[in-house]
Scaffold this active site. Structure first.
Site, PDB file in Angstrom:
ATOM      1  N   MET A 123      23.695   9.856   2.519  1.00  0.00           N
ATOM      2  CA  MET A 123      23.593  11.155   3.174  1.00  0.00           C
ATOM      3  C   MET A 123      23.924  11.025   4.667  1.00  0.00           C
ATOM      4  O   MET A 123      24.581  11.897   5.240  1.00  0.00           O
ATOM      5  CB  MET A 123      22.195  11.748   2.973  1.00  0.00           C
ATOM      6  CG  MET A 123      22.068  13.195   3.429  1.00  0.00           C
ATOM      7  SD  MET A 123      23.243  14.305   2.589  1.00  0.00           S
ATOM      8  CE  MET A 123      22.204  14.957   1.273  1.00  0.00           C
ATOM      9  N   LYS A 147     -17.588  -1.782   5.959  1.00  0.00           N
ATOM     10  CA  LYS A 147     -17.958  -2.787   4.970  1.00  0.00           C
ATOM     11  C   LYS A 147     -19.476  -2.835   4.771  1.00  0.00           C
ATOM     12  O   LYS A 147     -19.957  -2.948   3.647  1.00  0.00           O
ATOM     13  CB  LYS A 147     -17.438  -4.156   5.413  1.00  0.00           C
ATOM     14  CG  LYS A 147     -17.556  -5.214   4.340  1.00  0.00           C
ATOM     15  CD  LYS A 147     -16.849  -6.503   4.726  1.00  0.00           C
ATOM     16  CE  LYS A 147     -16.890  -7.492   3.553  1.00  0.00           C
ATOM     17  NZ  LYS A 147     -16.172  -8.733   3.853  1.00  0.00           N
ATOM     18  N   GLU A 179       0.828  -1.215   0.000  1.00  0.00           N
ATOM     19  CA  GLU A 179       0.000   0.000   0.000  1.00  0.00           C
ATOM     20  C   GLU A 179       0.862   1.265   0.000  1.00  0.00           C
ATOM     21  O   GLU A 179       0.441   2.299  -0.523  1.00  0.00           O
ATOM     22  CB  GLU A 179      -0.952   0.016   1.191  1.00  0.00           C
ATOM     23  CG  GLU A 179      -2.113  -0.971   1.084  1.00  0.00           C
ATOM     24  CD  GLU A 179      -1.748  -2.366   1.551  1.00  0.00           C
ATOM     25  OE1 GLU A 179      -0.559  -2.603   1.900  1.00  0.00           O
ATOM     26  OE2 GLU A 179      -2.633  -3.246   1.562  1.00  0.00           O
ATOM     27  N   PHE A 200     -11.212  -8.368  13.609  1.00  0.00           N
ATOM     28  CA  PHE A 200     -10.100  -8.754  12.738  1.00  0.00           C
ATOM     29  C   PHE A 200      -9.782  -7.616  11.756  1.00  0.00           C
ATOM     30  O   PHE A 200     -10.681  -7.080  11.122  1.00  0.00           O
ATOM     31  CB  PHE A 200     -10.457 -10.032  11.972  1.00  0.00           C
ATOM     32  CG  PHE A 200      -9.398 -10.427  10.973  1.00  0.00           C
ATOM     33  CD1 PHE A 200      -8.138 -10.830  11.395  1.00  0.00           C
ATOM     34  CD2 PHE A 200      -9.655 -10.362   9.607  1.00  0.00           C
ATOM     35  CE1 PHE A 200      -7.164 -11.170  10.475  1.00  0.00           C
ATOM     36  CE2 PHE A 200      -8.674 -10.712   8.686  1.00  0.00           C
ATOM     37  CZ  PHE A 200      -7.411 -11.115   9.124  1.00  0.00           C
ATOM     38  N   GLN A 201      -8.538  -7.265  11.690  1.00  0.00           N
ATOM     39  CA  GLN A 201      -8.041  -6.184  10.815  1.00  0.00           C
ATOM     40  C   GLN A 201      -8.697  -4.832  11.099  1.00  0.00           C
ATOM     41  O   GLN A 201      -8.861  -4.018  10.200  1.00  0.00           O
ATOM     42  CB  GLN A 201      -8.177  -6.555   9.326  1.00  0.00           C
ATOM     43  CG  GLN A 201      -7.218  -7.670   8.925  1.00  0.00           C
ATOM     44  CD  GLN A 201      -7.124  -7.890   7.427  1.00  0.00           C
ATOM     45  OE1 GLN A 201      -8.079  -7.675   6.694  1.00  0.00           O
ATOM     46  NE2 GLN A 201      -5.968  -8.321   6.963  1.00  0.00           N
TER      47      GLN A 201
END
Lengths: 573, 171
Positions: A488, A165, A53, A115-116
C-alpha cells in the site's frame, strides 16, 4: 465461600464468574502468582500461551470480535505489558471488548523503578475505556466485575487491570457480592422516541435515501433488525469496512463499501443522496474523504451509542444516541402513513435503478478476471478463487491484516454474515491477522478461519503459528498475498511520489519452508492455474495450512480516493 | 476562540485529574485554568475548568466518556460567583509602604507577611479584579506571585451537589 484465598485465586474465580473461559498470555515475574493459581482452575479457564504479548492481545481481539464476548489477554509487568499496548490501541479504535490483565511489581517498590516496572496505567490511559491499578487484594473481585462490565457495555472497548504482585499473593476471604457502582457511567441504550420519529419523517420526505451501517450494527448484533428496516422502506444500504457482513452483499439493496477504496457507485450515491442515515458508523476519514465535501446534499441522521461521536467529524441534523439494535427495533415500531411510504418506495426504487446504472458503468469487480492474458497472477485471481471456495463450503471466518490485500479482500470477497469479516480498521495494525485469526479459530472450532495477510504484515507476528501447533488447533489457514513490497505504501509512492520506492521493496523467507518448520503444511502458488488446486488442498488437509500466493508485484487497489479529497473524486485506474 | 467555564463533578479516585488533563492534551483543547478540590460530599471532587474552544459541546462529550465524571455544567452564560486568590510578594522600600497599605485597603486585600524588604499580600476577587490589582501593584516591584485559578459557583438555587448525583445513580 468463607475460606481464605490468594488474590490470584480470587482473580481466577472472578474471571470464571464473569463468563471468561479462555485467555491468551505469557507469564513472567510479577504475574507468576496468577499462573500458579490458574493451574487449579485449568478446566474452566483455558490459557493459551502465545509467543509475544502483541500476539496474545490480537488473539483476544479476534476472540472478542467474532463472539461479541470479552477477550482476555495477560502480560507481566514492564515489557510484558508494553507489548500489549498495540492491541489495546487497536481495540480502542475498533471498539473491541478487551480485558488486559497485567502483573505489576509489588506495592512496596512501586514508583521506585523496580525491575520490570512500567507505569502501564499511565501509558494506556488515552487508549483504554478505563483502567485500574489494584494494590489491595480486597479490590480484585469487584474490579474484575466492573472492568468486564465497562468493556462489554455501552460502546465496547478495552479495559486494563494492573495488579501488584503482593495483592496477588496476599490471602483474604473473598467477597464476590459487592455490586457494581459506577455513578458516572450510564450509557444511553434506548434512542429518544422523539428523535426517532423525526428521523423517520425526514427520511420519508427524501427521494434519494441511503442507509449506511458500520461497526455498531455488528457489535450490537443488529443485522437482522437493520435488514428488516431496510427492506420495509426499500432503502439502498452501504456497509463500511467494519459493517461488511452485517448486510448480505447479494441483497438487491446492497451497494457495498464506501470510502477511500469503496465502490464508485457507493461513493457517488453518498454524494448525490438527499438523506443519509448512519447507524453505528463513526464517519471515519477513510469513509468520508475530505469531511467538508462529504454528502453535500444529504440531511444526515446519525445513530451511535457514543454521544461524543455525534458531530465529531460530520455535522448531523438528527442525532440519535442509543444501541443500534434497540434503535432499529424502535424504528420498526413506527407506523408512518401508508401513502407516504408508497411514495417513498417509488422514489427509492427510481434512485436504486439510477445507482445500479452507475454501477454498471463502473464495474471493477470482474474486469481484471476477463483480461485476455492470464500469464501473470493478479491478486484478483486469488480473491476470486477464494471467495468461490470459501462461500461454497460455508462455515468460514476471514481475518485480514492491513494494506492492499485488506482492501482487495473487502472489495472482492463476498460478505453475507455478521462477524465473518474481522480486520484492524481504525488503528490499521499490521500484524493483526495471524494472531487475531488464532483467537477466532479458538472461539469457533466449527469454522474454517482464513487469515489473509500481505508479506509485510505476516512477518510482524508469524511467530504465533507455533501456538496453533502447540494447542492442536486444526481449523486455521493462512493466505499470503505476496508481492514483495509493502504494497500500500508502494502504491502511494507510485501514484503520488514519482515511484520513489523508498523503504518498500521487501525480501521474504521461503514461506512454504517457514510453514513446514512450524509444523504447518506449506504451499507455494506461482501461477493462475495453480490457485484452485492449492485452495482445495488446503481444505482437504485437516490441519493448519499456509499458502504463499506470489502475485504480480506492482498492482494497485482501485478505485481510490486520494487522501483528503472528496469521495466524489475517485481514481479508477 | 470562545472562553468557556465548565464545572465538573468527578469521583475522587487516584488518577482522575490525570485522565481529564490527558484528554484535553490529546484532543488539542486549550486549558486556560483548572482548579480541583473537595466538595461537600466525601468521595466527590469538583473541577472548575476554563477552556478556549469553538466546539465546547465536543469537549463536554469527550469529558463524559471518562467513567469517573459525574456531571458537567457549562456555566459560561449563567450568573455566577467567580473567585480567584493571588499571593504577591513585593519588594518594599520604606517610602512606598504607606501607599501599598492604602491600595491594599482599597482592594480589600490583606497583608499577610511583612519583612525588612518585602511584604506578602493576599487578595481574593473575581478574575478581572485580580488582574486589576496586579496591574496596580506591579510598579512597586513584584518578586514572586501565584494565582490559584478560578473557582466558580452558579448563583441562586441552580447547581448540583455530589451527594445528589450519587443518589440519582444509585436508584
Amino acid at each position: 465461600m468463607s475460606e481464605k484465598r490468594t488474590g490470584a485465586q480470587i482473580l481466577c474465580e472472578s474471571l470464571i464468574q464473569n463468563g471468561v473461559d479462555t485467555m491468551f498470555g505469557i507469564p513472567g515475574g510479577a504475574i507468576m502468582p496468577f499462573y500458579h493459581a490458574m493451574w487449579e482452575y485449568r478446566t474452566d479457564l483455558r490459557h493459551i500461551l502465545c509467543r509475544h504479548e502483541q500476539g496474545a492481545g490480537h488473539a483476544a481481539e479476534g476472540y472478542a470480535r467474532s463472539t461479541g464476548r470479552i477477550g482476555v489477554c495477560i502480560g507481566t509487568s514492564g515489557p510484558g505489558t508494553t507489548n500489549l499496548v498495540t492491541p489495546i490501541a487497536d481495540a480502542w479504535m475498533d471498539s473491541t471488548p478487551l480485558l488486559a490483565i497485567c502483573g505489576q511489581v509489588s506495592s512496596a517498590v512501586l514508583g521506585k523503578d523496580a525491575f520490570q516496572e512500567t507505569d502501564i496505567t499511565g501509558i494506556t490511559m488515552p487508549i483504554t475505556k478505563h483502567n485500574y491499578l489494584v494494590k489491595n487484594i480486597n479490590d480484585i473481585a469487584y474490579v474484575v466485575k466492573e472492568a468486564i462490565h465497562i468493556a462489554t457495555t455501552g460502546r465496547y472497548g478495552p479495559v486494563l487491570v494492573d495488579i501488584t504482585k503482593d495483592a496477588l499473593q496476599a490471602t483474604a476471604v473473598p467477597d464476590y457480592s459487592k455490586k457494581i457502582f459506577l455513578p458516572g457511567y450510564r450509557p444511553t441504550i434506548t434512542g429518544s422516541k422523539k428523535q426517532i420519529k423525526a428521523a423517520l419523517s425526514l427520511m420519508l420526505k427524501s427521494k434519494k435515501p441511503i442507509l449506511m451501517i458500520g461497526n455498531g450494527v455488528m457489535m450490537s448484533d443488529a443485522s437482522a433488525e437493520v435488514r428488516v428496516f431496510a427492506e420495509r422502506y426499500k432503502i439502498p444500504v452501504i456497509t463500511t469496512l467494519h459493517g461488511l457482513g452485517a448486510f448480505p452483499e447479494d441483497h438487491e439493496l446492497s451497494l457495498g463499501m464506501p470510502g477511500m477504496h469503496g465502490w464508485v457507485h457507493a461513493n457517488r450515491a453518498i454524494q448525490e443522496a438527499d438523506f443519509l442515515m448512519n447507524i453505528g458508523g463513526r464517519f471515519d476519514d477513510r469513509v468520508t474523504g475530505k469531511a467538508s465535501t462529504f454528502a453535500p446534499n444529504a440531511r444526515i441522521v446519525h445513530v451511535d451509542i457514543d454521544p461524543s461521536e455525534i458531530g465529531k467529524n460530520i455535522e448531523v441534523e438528527i442525532p440519535i444516541v442509543g444501541d443500534a439494535r434497540i434503535v432499529a427495533l424502535s424504528m420498526l415500531e413506527e407506523e408512518p402513513e401508508e401513502k407516504l411510504v408508497a411514495e417513498f418506495h417509488k422514489n427509492a426504487a427510481e434512485w436504486l435503478t439510477y445507482i445500479r446504472e452507475l454501477q454498471t458503468k463502473h464495474q471493477h469487480k470482474q474486469q481484471y478476471l476477463n483480461r485476455p492474458d492470464t500469464s501473470t497472477m493478479l491478486p484478483h485471481d486469488v480473491f476470486a478463487a477464494l471467495t468461490k471456495q470459501i462461500n461454497t463450503r460455508g462455515n468460514y471466518r476471514v481475518v485480514t491484516d492491513v494494506g492492499q490485500h485488506q482492501m482487495w479482500a473487502a472489495q472482492l470477497l463476498d460478505w453475507y454474515k455478521p462477524r465473518t469479516h474481522i480486520t484492524s480498521g481504525g488503528a490499521g495494525t499490521m500484524g493483526f491477522a495471524v494472531p487475531a485469526a488464532m483467537g477466532v479459530a479458538v472461539a469457533h472450532p466449527e469454522d474454517t478461519v482464513w487469515a489473509i495477510a500481505g508479506d509485510g504484515g505476516f512477518q510482524m507476528t508469524n511467530q504465533e503459528m507455533i501456538v496453533i501447533i502447540q494447542e492442536n488447533i486444526k481449523n486455521m489457514k493462512i493466505a499470503i498475498i505476496n508481492n514483495g513490497f509493502l504494497g500500500m505504501v508502494r502504491q502511494w509512492q507510485e501514484l503520488f511520489e514519482g515511484k520513489r520506492y523508498s523503504g518498500t521493496p521487501l525480501t521474504s523467507p521461503n514461506f512454504q519452508k517457514l510453514a513446514e518448520a512450524y509444523g504447518w503444511t506449506g504451499i507455494t502458488v506461482e501461477s493462475v492455474d495453480q490457485i484452485d488446486a492449492a485452495i482445495e488442498r488446503a481444505y482437504a488437509i485437516d490441519g493448519p495450512v499456509l499458502i504463499d500466493f506470489r502475485v504480480e508485484r506492482e498492482v494497485n487497489v482501485f478505485p481510490m480516493v486520494p487522501q483528503n479529497k472528496s469521495i466524489g473524486e475517485m481514481i479508477t485506474e | 476562540m470562545k472562553i468557556h467555564t465548565l464545572v465538573v463533578l468527578v469521583q475522587d479516585h487516584p488518577g482522575v485529574l490525570n485522565r481529564a488533563v490527558s484528554m484535553f492534551r490529546r484532543r488539542g483543547y486549550n486549558i486556560a485554568s483548572l482548579v480541583v478540590g473537595h466538595t461537600e460530599t466525601p468521595g466527590v471532587s469538583r473541577m472548575t475548568i476554563v477552556v478556549e474552544s469553538d466546539n465546547v459541546e465536543q469537549v463536554v462529550k469527550q469529558l463524559y466518556r471518562l467513567v469517573e465524571v459525574l456531571k458537567i455544567s457549562d456555566v459560561t452564560e449563567d450568573p455566577v460567583v467567580d473567585r480567584e486568590m493571588v499571593l504577591v510578594k513585593l519588594h518594599v522600600t520604606g517610602q512606598h509602604r504607606a501607599e501599598i497599605v492604602a491600595l491594599t485597603e482599597v482592594f480589600t486585600a490583606k497583608i499577610v507577611d511583612v519583612a525588612t524588604n518585602t511584604m506578602v499580600i493576599e487578595m481574593t476577587g473575581g478574575p478581572a479584579k485580580v488582574d486589576n490589582f496586579i496591574d496596580v501593584i506591579r510598579p512597586f516591584g513584584i518578586k514572586e506571585m501565584m494565582r490559584t485559578g478560578r473557582i466558580t459557583m452558579v448563583r441562586g438555587a441552580k447547581g448540583h451537589s455530589g451527594a445528589e448525583l450519587i443518589d440519582q445513580a444509585a436508584e
